[in-house]
Design a protein around this motif. Sequence first.
Motif, PDB file in Angstrom:
ATOM      1  N   SER A  49      -2.331 -15.966 -11.528  1.00 54.08           N
ATOM      2  CA  SER A  49      -3.580 -15.249 -11.778  1.00 54.08           C
ATOM      3  C   SER A  49      -3.682 -14.867 -13.254  1.00 54.08           C
ATOM      4  O   SER A  49      -2.744 -15.059 -14.024  1.00 54.08           O
ATOM      5  CB  SER A  49      -3.643 -13.983 -10.919  1.00 54.08           C
ATOM      6  N   ARG A  50      -4.804 -14.327 -13.629  1.00 51.90           N
ATOM      7  CA  ARG A  50      -5.002 -13.890 -15.016  1.00 51.90           C
ATOM      8  C   ARG A  50      -3.992 -12.825 -15.415  1.00 51.90           C
ATOM      9  O   ARG A  50      -3.675 -12.663 -16.578  1.00 51.90           O
ATOM     10  CB  ARG A  50      -6.418 -13.346 -15.202  1.00 51.90           C
ATOM     11  N   ARG A  51      -3.509 -12.097 -14.434  1.00 54.56           N
ATOM     12  CA  ARG A  51      -2.518 -11.053 -14.715  1.00 54.56           C
ATOM     13  C   ARG A  51      -1.092 -11.552 -14.496  1.00 54.56           C
ATOM     14  O   ARG A  51      -0.179 -10.752 -14.291  1.00 54.56           O
ATOM     15  CB  ARG A  51      -2.784  -9.839 -13.843  1.00 54.56           C
TER      16      ARG A  51
END
Length: 151
Positions: A49-51
Amino acid sequence: MTHARRLTEEGARLWPDLLREAFLKYDDNWLKSQLFSRGLMRASEYRRSRRSIITASRVSIRAAETLAEGEFNRYYMRGLCRYMIETGGTEVEVYRGKNVENPRLGSVAMIERRLLVQDLLNDLRISQGIEPALGLPPGPNSGLTVRRVEP
């Protein structure tokens, strides 16, 4: 981005031969059916994910179709470009070879665009697994391909 990473280890090993056999004797539907019937597609894949959180998700049921159609089309376009060069042709025209339910604006904008065959051939050769510089094909399931332009 390539969808070949969704092949199992056995699928990756068999892929070149299956692709060649599809070109010589069958079509993209046969190739898709081989991927399904032989269990050559992974059931799940990991995504970041983006995180930077890694999660497992199911591989789409359309992944085999997307891979088979996309790679078959790329090699068809390469073959057509080579034929055009050998016969003195210089351009191909983009058209929708397969109907799609919700065409992307970028795909629609490419229809009837003419491309130099040598440029397209070079782009298809060097852009394996990444987005081609000329934008063709413009992503999975676009339905776009090329046809001859008569001089």
